[in-house]
Design a protein around this motif. Structure first.
Motif, PDB file in Angstrom:
ATOM      1  N   THR A  99       0.831  -1.205   0.000  1.00 48.88           N
ATOM      2  CA  THR A  99       0.000   0.000   0.000  1.00 48.88           C
ATOM      3  C   THR A  99       0.861   1.248   0.000  1.00 48.88           C
ATOM      4  O   THR A  99       0.594   2.203  -0.741  1.00 48.88           O
ATOM      5  CB  THR A  99      -0.926  -0.005   1.234  1.00 48.88           C
ATOM      6  N   ARG A 100       1.906   1.255   0.810  1.00 53.17           N
ATOM      7  CA  ARG A 100       2.800   2.417   0.854  1.00 53.17           C
ATOM      8  C   ARG A 100       3.517   2.620  -0.484  1.00 53.17           C
ATOM      9  O   ARG A 100       3.667   3.750  -0.943  1.00 53.17           O
ATOM     10  CB  ARG A 100       3.817   2.264   1.977  1.00 53.17           C
ATOM     11  N   LYS A 130      -5.566  -0.179   2.453  1.00 55.44           N
ATOM     12  CA  LYS A 130      -5.029  -1.506   2.774  1.00 55.44           C
ATOM     13  C   LYS A 130      -6.012  -2.620   2.458  1.00 55.44           C
ATOM     14  O   LYS A 130      -5.619  -3.691   2.011  1.00 55.44           O
ATOM     15  CB  LYS A 130      -4.655  -1.568   4.258  1.00 55.44           C
ATOM     16  N   LYS A 131      -7.302  -2.359   2.681  1.00 54.93           N
ATOM     17  CA  LYS A 131      -8.305  -3.398   2.436  1.00 54.93           C
ATOM     18  C   LYS A 131      -8.345  -3.792   0.963  1.00 54.93           C
ATOM     19  O   LYS A 131      -8.437  -4.977   0.626  1.00 54.93           O
ATOM     20  CB  LYS A 131      -9.687  -2.909   2.860  1.00 54.93           C
ATOM     21  N   VAL A 138      -5.888  -3.466  -1.276  1.00 57.49           N
ATOM     22  CA  VAL A 138      -4.645  -4.166  -1.611  1.00 57.49           C
ATOM     23  C   VAL A 138      -4.690  -5.588  -1.062  1.00 57.49           C
ATOM     24  O   VAL A 138      -4.307  -6.548  -1.738  1.00 57.49           O
ATOM     25  CB  VAL A 138      -3.425  -3.386  -1.072  1.00 57.49           C
ATOM     26  N   MET A 139      -5.191  -5.744   0.166  1.00 64.07           N
ATOM     27  CA  MET A 139      -5.275  -7.072   0.772  1.00 64.07           C
ATOM     28  C   MET A 139      -6.205  -7.977  -0.044  1.00 64.07           C
ATOM     29  O   MET A 139      -5.885  -9.143  -0.299  1.00 64.07           O
ATOM     30  CB  MET A 139      -5.802  -6.940   2.208  1.00 64.07           C
ATOM     31  N   ARG A 140      -7.344  -7.445  -0.471  1.00 66.08           N
ATOM     32  CA  ARG A 140      -8.293  -8.231  -1.259  1.00 66.08           C
ATOM     33  C   ARG A 140      -7.692  -8.641  -2.597  1.00 66.08           C
ATOM     34  O   ARG A 140      -7.781  -9.810  -3.004  1.00 66.08           O
ATOM     35  CB  ARG A 140      -9.566  -7.416  -1.495  1.00 66.08           C
ATOM     36  N   ILE A 141      -7.040  -7.725  -3.282  1.00 65.77           N
ATOM     37  CA  ILE A 141      -6.452  -8.038  -4.600  1.00 65.77           C
ATOM     38  C   ILE A 141      -5.315  -9.037  -4.457  1.00 65.77           C
ATOM     39  O   ILE A 141      -5.193  -9.973  -5.263  1.00 65.77           O
ATOM     40  CB  ILE A 141      -5.976  -6.741  -5.294  1.00 65.77           C
ATOM     41  N   MET A 142      -4.500  -8.871  -3.425  1.00 67.13           N
ATOM     42  CA  MET A 142      -3.408  -9.835  -3.209  1.00 67.13           C
ATOM     43  C   MET A 142      -3.971 -11.217  -2.919  1.00 67.13           C
ATOM     44  O   MET A 142      -3.425 -12.227  -3.377  1.00 67.13           O
ATOM     45  CB  MET A 142      -2.503  -9.355  -2.072  1.00 67.13           C
ATOM     46  N   LYS A 143      -5.067 -11.285  -2.156  1.00 69.54           N
ATOM     47  CA  LYS A 143      -5.680 -12.579  -1.844  1.00 69.54           C
ATOM     48  C   LYS A 143      -6.252 -13.226  -3.102  1.00 69.54           C
ATOM     49  O   LYS A 143      -6.113 -14.433  -3.320  1.00 69.54           O
ATOM     50  CB  LYS A 143      -6.771 -12.390  -0.795  1.00 69.54           C
ATOM     51  N   GLU A 144      -6.912 -12.423  -3.955  1.00 69.15           N
ATOM     52  CA  GLU A 144      -7.493 -12.951  -5.191  1.00 69.15           C
ATOM     53  C   GLU A 144      -6.436 -13.529  -6.124  1.00 69.15           C
ATOM     54  O   GLU A 144      -6.677 -14.507  -6.825  1.00 69.15           O
ATOM     55  CB  GLU A 144      -8.259 -11.849  -5.920  1.00 69.15           C
ATOM     56  N   HIS A 145      -5.250 -12.922  -6.148  1.00 67.19           N
ATOM     57  CA  HIS A 145      -4.179 -13.369  -7.043  1.00 67.19           C
ATOM     58  C   HIS A 145      -3.157 -14.262  -6.342  1.00 67.19           C
ATOM     59  O   HIS A 145      -2.100 -14.545  -6.891  1.00 67.19           O
ATOM     60  CB  HIS A 145      -3.480 -12.151  -7.663  1.00 67.19           C
ATOM     61  N   SER A 146      -3.482 -14.691  -5.128  1.00 65.47           N
ATOM     62  CA  SER A 146      -2.620 -15.587  -4.333  1.00 65.47           C
ATOM     63  C   SER A 146      -1.213 -15.022  -4.163  1.00 65.47           C
ATOM     64  O   SER A 146      -0.227 -15.741  -4.277  1.00 65.47           O
ATOM     65  CB  SER A 146      -2.552 -16.975  -4.960  1.00 65.47           C
TER      66      SER A 146
END
Length: 103
Positions: free
Chosen positions: A13-14, A27-28, A30-38
């Motif tokens: 995020t930073r 952050k939410k 970024v966290m969601r997109i990172m989770k979707e793309h493993s």
């Protein structure tokens, strides 16, 4: 790849905010997109403190399981137990002394 897979959602995020994009990123998202793309950060696990084992002392057994005593105050036995209680793991030691004649 530039950060050698050591970037979690917070640092990601930073880094994105430094790019000064036309939209906001939190952050939410970024966290969601990172989770979707493993995408997961590869970081070192914290080292655990290991407690060295203490030597235990075991006395000889002179009674040889003969617990029947003829008179009082001839044979005394003792035991110590450590009890942990409460969330903060307070510890208490319980010491018991017993005369074998009364048993």
């Amino acid at each position: 790849a530039q950060h050698k897979h050591c970037v979690g959602y917070d640092k990601m995020t930073r880094l994105i905010k430094q790019e000064r994009l036309s939209y906001t990123v939190n952050k939410k998202r970024v966290m969601r997109i990172m989770k979707e793309h493993s995408i997961k950060a590869d970081y070192r696990q914290p080292k655990r403190k290991r407690v060295q084992e203490q030597e235990t002392y075991e006395a000889q057994n002179p009674l040889n399981r003969q617990f029947e005593q003829a008179a009082a105050n001839q044979v005394w036995v003792t035991d110590t137990t450590e009890i942990a209680y409460n969330i903060r793991k307070y510890k208490v030691r319980l010491h018991v002394v017993l005369d074998l004649y009364g048993q």
